[in-house]
Enzyme design. Sequence first.
Site, mmCIF file in Angstrom:
data_model
loop_
_atom_site.group_PDB
_atom_site.id
_atom_site.type_symbol
_atom_site.label_atom_id
_atom_site.label_comp_id
_atom_site.label_asym_id
_atom_site.label_seq_id
_atom_site.Cartn_x
_atom_site.Cartn_y
_atom_site.Cartn_z
ATOM 1 N N TYR A 22 -26.047 -28.977 -6.576
ATOM 2 C CA TYR A 22 -27.438 -29.377 -6.340
ATOM 3 C C TYR A 22 -28.399 -28.977 -7.462
ATOM 4 O O TYR A 22 -29.583 -29.292 -7.404
ATOM 5 C CB TYR A 22 -27.926 -28.783 -5.006
ATOM 6 C CG TYR A 22 -27.147 -29.307 -3.818
ATOM 7 C CD1 TYR A 22 -27.163 -30.658 -3.498
ATOM 8 C CD2 TYR A 22 -26.367 -28.454 -3.026
ATOM 9 C CE1 TYR A 22 -26.441 -31.153 -2.420
ATOM 10 C CE2 TYR A 22 -25.643 -28.942 -1.944
ATOM 11 C CZ TYR A 22 -25.685 -30.288 -1.654
ATOM 12 O OH TYR A 22 -24.969 -30.785 -0.590
ATOM 13 N N HIS A 99 -30.874 -38.502 -2.743
ATOM 14 C CA HIS A 99 -29.935 -37.387 -2.687
ATOM 15 C C HIS A 99 -29.772 -36.814 -4.081
ATOM 16 O O HIS A 99 -29.652 -37.576 -5.052
ATOM 17 C CB HIS A 99 -28.568 -37.852 -2.171
ATOM 18 C CG HIS A 99 -28.641 -38.471 -0.816
ATOM 19 N ND1 HIS A 99 -28.775 -37.714 0.326
ATOM 20 C CD2 HIS A 99 -28.663 -39.764 -0.423
ATOM 21 C CE1 HIS A 99 -28.852 -38.524 1.371
ATOM 22 N NE2 HIS A 99 -28.797 -39.775 0.948
#
Length: 144
Positions: A22, A99
């Site tokens: 991430y 995302h």
Amino acid sequence: MKILILHGPNLNLLGTREPEVYGSLTLENINEKLIALGKELNAEIKCLQSNHEGALIDALHDARTWAHGVVFNPGGYTHTSVALRDAISAIQIPVIEVHLSNVYAREEFRHVSLVSAVCKGKVTGFGWRSYELGLRGLIDIIPT
Ligand code: DQA
């Protein structure tokens, strides 16, 4: 123009949560970048994060009364939540699904999104820049 940036569950842990997946920016870092981009593009940005499905639904309902569109990372609820999908289709303002990671390069359960079909568009896999690209695209399609 007013835009809601909505972050779903576990995204409050960005920076320390699986940085190899991430990235190393915190949620606050990302929000600051989006607020700055909003200023450049003449858009007022409000950022909100919740770990709770109901709170995300409330935020989407509330956005209907003041926002021109929403950039939304539903996190894990992407793959499970009929209720979030229904909220997105109910509010009738454009929502862009984003995302950080490329969900299609990951586990099979992440390949299914219950919200994509009711979103105006989707950006996945560009790290924090998925939000930037989503925000730019959203602002471009909102009539002025
Ligand atoms: C995510 C991808 C989801 O599968 C995951 O559950 C998240 C983050 C992303 O931004 O890459 O929490 O939405």
